[in-house]
Design a protein around this motif. Sequence first.
Motif, PDB file in Angstrom:
ATOM      1  N   ARG A 210      64.171  26.716 113.580  1.00  0.00           N
ATOM      2  CA  ARG A 210      64.143  27.859 114.483  1.00  0.00           C
ATOM      3  C   ARG A 210      63.668  29.120 113.773  1.00  0.00           C
ATOM      4  NH1 ARG A 210      69.061  27.897 118.829  1.00  0.00           N
ATOM      5  NH2 ARG A 210      68.643  25.848 119.762  1.00  0.00           N
ATOM      6  N   GLU A 211      62.974  29.950 114.521  1.00  0.00           N
ATOM      7  CA  GLU A 211      62.484  31.209 113.956  1.00  0.00           C
ATOM      8  C   GLU A 211      63.658  32.127 113.642  1.00  0.00           C
ATOM      9  OE1 GLU A 211      59.399  34.851 115.152  1.00  0.00           O
ATOM     10  OE2 GLU A 211      59.731  33.144 116.499  1.00  0.00           O
ATOM     11  N   GLY A 212      63.619  32.732 112.483  1.00  0.00           N
ATOM     12  CA  GLY A 212      64.668  33.642 112.078  1.00  0.00           C
ATOM     13  C   GLY A 212      65.852  32.979 111.400  1.00  0.00           C
ATOM     14  N   TYR A 213      65.752  31.674 111.127  1.00  0.00           N
ATOM     15  CA  TYR A 213      66.859  30.988 110.460  1.00  0.00           C
ATOM     16  C   TYR A 213      67.027  31.523 109.040  1.00  0.00           C
ATOM     17  CZ  TYR A 213      69.565  27.297 108.203  1.00  0.00           C
ATOM     18  OH  TYR A 213      70.518  26.612 107.491  1.00  0.00           O
ATOM     19  N   ASP A 214      68.263  31.797 108.658  1.00  0.00           N
ATOM     20  CA  ASP A 214      68.563  32.326 107.329  1.00  0.00           C
ATOM     21  C   ASP A 214      68.725  31.162 106.349  1.00  0.00           C
ATOM     22  OD1 ASP A 214      69.345  33.648 105.078  1.00  0.00           O
ATOM     23  OD2 ASP A 214      71.193  34.490 105.934  1.00  0.00           O
ATOM     24  N   PRO A 215      67.829  31.004 105.374  1.00  0.00           N
ATOM     25  CA  PRO A 215      67.948  29.891 104.420  1.00  0.00           C
ATOM     26  C   PRO A 215      69.165  30.009 103.517  1.00  0.00           C
ATOM     27  CG  PRO A 215      66.208  31.392 103.757  1.00  0.00           C
ATOM     28  CD  PRO A 215      66.646  31.840 105.117  1.00  0.00           C
ATOM     29  N   ASN A 216      69.811  31.175 103.483  1.00  0.00           N
ATOM     30  CA  ASN A 216      71.004  31.360 102.662  1.00  0.00           C
ATOM     31  C   ASN A 216      72.298  31.069 103.423  1.00  0.00           C
ATOM     32  OD1 ASN A 216      69.784  32.206 100.171  1.00  0.00           O
ATOM     33  ND2 ASN A 216      69.238  34.119 101.201  1.00  0.00           N
ATOM     34  N   THR A 217      72.174  30.449 104.575  1.00  0.00           N
ATOM     35  CA  THR A 217      73.356  30.075 105.341  1.00  0.00           C
ATOM     36  C   THR A 217      74.210  29.104 104.531  1.00  0.00           C
ATOM     37  OG1 THR A 217      72.211  30.347 107.461  1.00  0.00           O
ATOM     38  CG2 THR A 217      74.181  28.961 107.446  1.00  0.00           C
ATOM     39  N   ARG A 218      75.496  29.366 104.490  1.00  0.00           N
ATOM     40  CA  ARG A 218      76.412  28.497 103.747  1.00  0.00           C
ATOM     41  C   ARG A 218      77.108  27.548 104.718  1.00  0.00           C
ATOM     42  NH1 ARG A 218      77.605  29.262  98.520  1.00  0.00           N
ATOM     43  NH2 ARG A 218      76.719  31.104  97.494  1.00  0.00           N
ATOM     44  N   HIS A 219      76.948  26.256 104.457  1.00  0.00           N
ATOM     45  CA  HIS A 219      77.507  25.213 105.301  1.00  0.00           C
ATOM     46  C   HIS A 219      78.687  24.559 104.591  1.00  0.00           C
ATOM     47  CE1 HIS A 219      73.688  25.337 107.608  1.00  0.00           C
ATOM     48  NE2 HIS A 219      73.126  25.440 106.409  1.00  0.00           N
ATOM     49  N   CYS A 220      79.713  24.193 105.375  1.00  0.00           N
ATOM     50  CA  CYS A 220      80.823  23.410 104.850  1.00  0.00           C
ATOM     51  C   CYS A 220      81.107  22.297 105.853  1.00  0.00           C
ATOM     52  CB  CYS A 220      82.061  24.274 104.645  1.00  0.00           C
ATOM     53  SG  CYS A 220      83.426  23.378 103.834  1.00  0.00           S
ATOM     54  N   LEU A 221      81.074  21.063 105.371  1.00  0.00           N
ATOM     55  CA  LEU A 221      81.260  19.890 106.226  1.00  0.00           C
ATOM     56  C   LEU A 221      82.512  19.136 105.803  1.00  0.00           C
ATOM     57  CD1 LEU A 221      80.471  17.601 108.185  1.00  0.00           C
ATOM     58  CD2 LEU A 221      78.814  16.820 106.465  1.00  0.00           C
ATOM     59  N   TYR A 222      83.421  18.922 106.760  1.00  0.00           N
ATOM     60  CA  TYR A 222      84.602  18.113 106.479  1.00  0.00           C
ATOM     61  C   TYR A 222      84.353  16.681 106.927  1.00  0.00           C
ATOM     62  CZ  TYR A 222      89.095  15.841 106.913  1.00  0.00           C
ATOM     63  OH  TYR A 222      90.102  14.944 106.794  1.00  0.00           O
ATOM     64  N   GLY A 223      84.647  15.737 106.026  1.00  0.00           N
ATOM     65  CA  GLY A 223      84.513  14.329 106.352  1.00  0.00           C
ATOM     66  C   GLY A 223      85.006  13.483 105.202  1.00  0.00           C
ATOM     67  N   LEU A 224      85.352  12.227 105.481  1.00  0.00           N
ATOM     68  CA  LEU A 224      85.934  11.358 104.467  1.00  0.00           C
ATOM     69  C   LEU A 224      84.947  10.365 103.872  1.00  0.00           C
ATOM     70  CD1 LEU A 224      89.342  10.568 106.231  1.00  0.00           C
ATOM     71  CD2 LEU A 224      88.797  12.401 104.621  1.00  0.00           C
ATOM     72  N   ASP A 225      83.799  10.167 104.509  1.00  0.00           N
ATOM     73  CA  ASP A 225      82.839   9.177 104.027  1.00  0.00           C
ATOM     74  C   ASP A 225      82.007   9.745 102.887  1.00  0.00           C
ATOM     75  OD1 ASP A 225      83.725   7.357 105.820  1.00  0.00           O
ATOM     76  OD2 ASP A 225      82.135   7.689 107.276  1.00  0.00           O
ATOM     77  N   ALA A 226      81.794   8.929 101.855  1.00  0.00           N
ATOM     78  CA  ALA A 226      81.023   9.384 100.694  1.00  0.00           C
ATOM     79  C   ALA A 226      79.550   9.539 101.012  1.00  0.00           C
ATOM     80  CB  ALA A 226      81.206   8.406  99.532  1.00  0.00           C
ATOM     81  N   ASP A 227      79.059   8.899 102.081  1.00  0.00           N
ATOM     82  CA  ASP A 227      77.641   9.045 102.394  1.00  0.00           C
ATOM     83  C   ASP A 227      77.306  10.459 102.859  1.00  0.00           C
ATOM     84  OD1 ASP A 227      78.950   8.883 104.762  1.00  0.00           O
ATOM     85  OD2 ASP A 227      77.574   7.452 105.708  1.00  0.00           O
ATOM     86  N   LEU A 228      78.339  11.257 103.153  1.00  0.00           N
ATOM     87  CA  LEU A 228      78.092  12.654 103.499  1.00  0.00           C
ATOM     88  C   LEU A 228      77.460  13.402 102.336  1.00  0.00           C
ATOM     89  CD1 LEU A 228      81.411  13.545 105.365  1.00  0.00           C
ATOM     90  CD2 LEU A 228      79.201  12.963 106.368  1.00  0.00           C
ATOM     91  N   ILE A 229      77.744  12.961 101.122  1.00  0.00           N
ATOM     92  CA  ILE A 229      77.169  13.610  99.944  1.00  0.00           C
ATOM     93  C   ILE A 229      75.649  13.461  99.961  1.00  0.00           C
ATOM     94  CG2 ILE A 229      77.129  13.642  97.421  1.00  0.00           C
ATOM     95  CD1 ILE A 229      79.992  12.474  97.528  1.00  0.00           C
ATOM     96  N   MET A 230      75.177  12.229 100.223  1.00  0.00           N
ATOM     97  CA  MET A 230      73.734  12.009 100.290  1.00  0.00           C
ATOM     98  C   MET A 230      73.097  12.744 101.460  1.00  0.00           C
ATOM     99  SD  MET A 230      74.941   9.515  98.293  1.00  0.00           S
ATOM    100  CE  MET A 230      75.491   8.094  99.242  1.00  0.00           C
TER     101      MET A 230
END
Length: 257
Positions: A210-230
């Motif tokens: 999307r136009e105007g998306y901030d590349p410095n956005t900080r994301h935090c994802l909660y989940g138990l599966d290790a494939d979330l790392i990949m």
Amino acid sequence: MGVPSFYRWLVEKYPAIVSPAHEHSSNGGVIYHNLYLDMNGIIHPCFHPEDQICPPTTLEEVFHSMFEYMDRLFRIVRPTNLLYLAVGQWRRSSRQDEPAAIQALQISPRPPKTPSVQEMDENLLRDRFRAEGKEVFPRDASSSEVSDPNVITPGTEFMEKLSDALKYYIRSRLSTDPLWKDIKVILSDANVPGEGEHKIMSFIRAQRGREGYDPNTRHCLYGLDADLIMLALASHEIHFSILREVCVCVGILETSK
């Protein structure tokens, strides 16, 4: 689907990528903009917890436990922009070249429940008493509400009640909790096809375009599966953390380090 022992191997080899996270800590001064919850990692432990002496017996108790845990995760991360709740759904495959075993798994994610000998004996006695004209009392509804984990499957009555409960939770927190002020909330329930983590990553990729998306956005994802790392690494986001339990604590895994 997880990757067995991958998380343990990773943190033993690179221990500095994990930092403790607590409700009353500042997370090292890090401000997270978006928090994503893979709800399957919350639903199952609250539905049939392994560490409780008195497990829940009603759906109300299950939902209350979920709400308390989600509140805790929210207070740990304290996102400033977005909360995304993703409930996973198994989808029917349309690709003919996909292995038959995987297609079968997607179509029927859980085997049918086989009644125990005790249940079979009880059913036979109930049938005999009915045939003799004797009064047969109904089974205890409070204990049957959470006795079968197979109800955690899209299309069941439980998933409809779960969706309604999550909508109630969102409305309640938006109207009463100061921490939720100015937070945008998205609920992707089991009516939306796809597994929870993949719906989350699709959302993130769509935002990047999307136009105007901030590349410095900080994301935090909660989940138990290790494939979330990949999946986090494959997102190419420069600020991406994973929140998960580490023994009895909760830790943040910084995938962008």
